[in-house]
Design an enzyme around this catalytic site. Structure first.
Site, PDB file in Angstrom:
ATOM      1  N   GLY A   1     -18.228  11.926  33.437  1.00  0.00           N
ATOM      2  CA  GLY A   1     -17.841  11.833  34.839  1.00  0.00           C
ATOM      3  C   GLY A   1     -17.124  10.540  35.150  1.00  0.00           C
ATOM      4  O   GLY A   1     -16.132  10.177  34.517  1.00  0.00           O
ATOM      5  N   ASP A   2     -17.630   9.823  36.137  1.00  0.00           N
ATOM      6  CA  ASP A   2     -17.041   8.546  36.529  1.00  0.00           C
ATOM      7  C   ASP A   2     -17.921   7.380  36.081  1.00  0.00           C
ATOM      8  O   ASP A   2     -17.916   6.324  36.706  1.00  0.00           O
ATOM      9  CB  ASP A   2     -16.829   8.497  38.046  1.00  0.00           C
ATOM     10  CG  ASP A   2     -18.137   8.679  38.812  1.00  0.00           C
ATOM     11  OD1 ASP A   2     -19.015   9.406  38.315  1.00  0.00           O
ATOM     12  OD2 ASP A   2     -18.287   8.102  39.894  1.00  0.00           O
ATOM     13  N   GLU A   3     -18.655   7.575  35.007  1.00  0.00           N
ATOM     14  CA  GLU A   3     -19.564   6.553  34.506  1.00  0.00           C
ATOM     15  C   GLU A   3     -19.038   5.959  33.201  1.00  0.00           C
ATOM     16  O   GLU A   3     -18.650   6.694  32.285  1.00  0.00           O
ATOM     17  CB  GLU A   3     -20.968   7.126  34.305  1.00  0.00           C
ATOM     18  CG  GLU A   3     -21.625   7.572  35.609  1.00  0.00           C
ATOM     19  CD  GLU A   3     -23.009   8.138  35.380  1.00  0.00           C
ATOM     20  OE1 GLU A   3     -23.284   8.587  34.248  1.00  0.00           O
ATOM     21  OE2 GLU A   3     -23.816   8.135  36.318  1.00  0.00           O
TER      22      GLU A   3
END
Length: 238
Positions: A111-113
């Site tokens: 994801g956005d991690e």
């Protein structure tokens, strides 16, 4: 008994080698950003803990989450969100430094991690490195959208090895825990994991659990001690 000729069989294994390399890359690198994935990160983190860095005495493990990324996808579409992740990944990759004992690393774990492994000499330098990453993330991103450039922020949780002497998986969990604290504190900031505070909280949790078990098992014996007014010679309470 003499050699008259040689017979040579040649097989072109280029495609097979390319296929193997492609499989290895898919297993160790993120398809969207080209960054190391969770598997490769785990290997690199294990290697970093096993070796003693020359020229850098600390390893700062950073867990980064882009603030309000879901809103970017909902407002501008998934493709714009992917372009944003690629741009942020490139910025973080360009910010990495090389040390005698190994290079810094950034990985996308989903994801956005992202997770960064930053080698530093002092705690102050660790904080400066984390703040530098936040500043780079906050720079406007030109995604080719009609409304112009997009600005985002990030929340970072960090823990420093060997001050936090945990194993690789626990270090990542501690950094993630600190990142959640940074989000709860208002986002667009960073928080370093406090190992001593965590130990006190865990000890308190264990103690409360033991008390609850003792209550459930009726293991307490209650005694009353009277409170006496010595002048009047009268019991006021217990």
């Amino acid at each position: 008994g003499t050699v008259k000729n040689h017979v040579v069989a040649v097989s072109d294994i280029t495609l097979a080698r390319q296929h193997v390399e492609q499989l290895q890359r898919q297993a160790h690198y993120d398809a969207l950003t080209g960054l190391p994935n969770r598997v490769h990160l785990s290997q690199q983190l294990q290697a970093a803990l096993a070796s003693k860095s020359a020229g850098a005495s600390l390893l700062t493990v950073c867990y980064l989450d882009v603030d309000h990324f879901k809103a970017i996808n909902e407002r501008h579409g998934v493709e714009a969100g992917d372009r944003l992740l690629v741009e942020l990944a490139d910025r973080m990759r360009r910010s990495l430094r090389s040390w005698a004992g190994g290079d810094d690393l950034v990985a996308r774990i989903g994801g956005d991690e992202f997770v960064l492994l930053l080698r530093t000499a002092t705690l102050a330098e660790s904080r400066h490195a984390v703040e530098r990453v936040l500043r780079q993330i906050a720079q406007p991103c030109s995604l080719g959208l009609p409304g112009g450039a997009v600005s985002v922020t990030a929340s970072i949780g960090a823990t420093v090895y060997p001050i936090d002497g945990a194993d690789a998986d626990t270090l990542l969990r501690h950094a993630d825990h600190a990142m959640q604290g940074a989000k709860q504190a208002g986002r667009n900031g960073h928080l370093f994991f406090d190992a001593e505070h965590d130990r006190r909280a865990e000890a308190r949790f264990v103690a409360l659990g033991r008390l609850q078990e003792a209550l459930d098992r009726e293991e307490f014996c209650l005694h009353f001690q009277p409170k006496v007014d010595m002048r009047l010679g009268r019991v006021l309470g217990v």
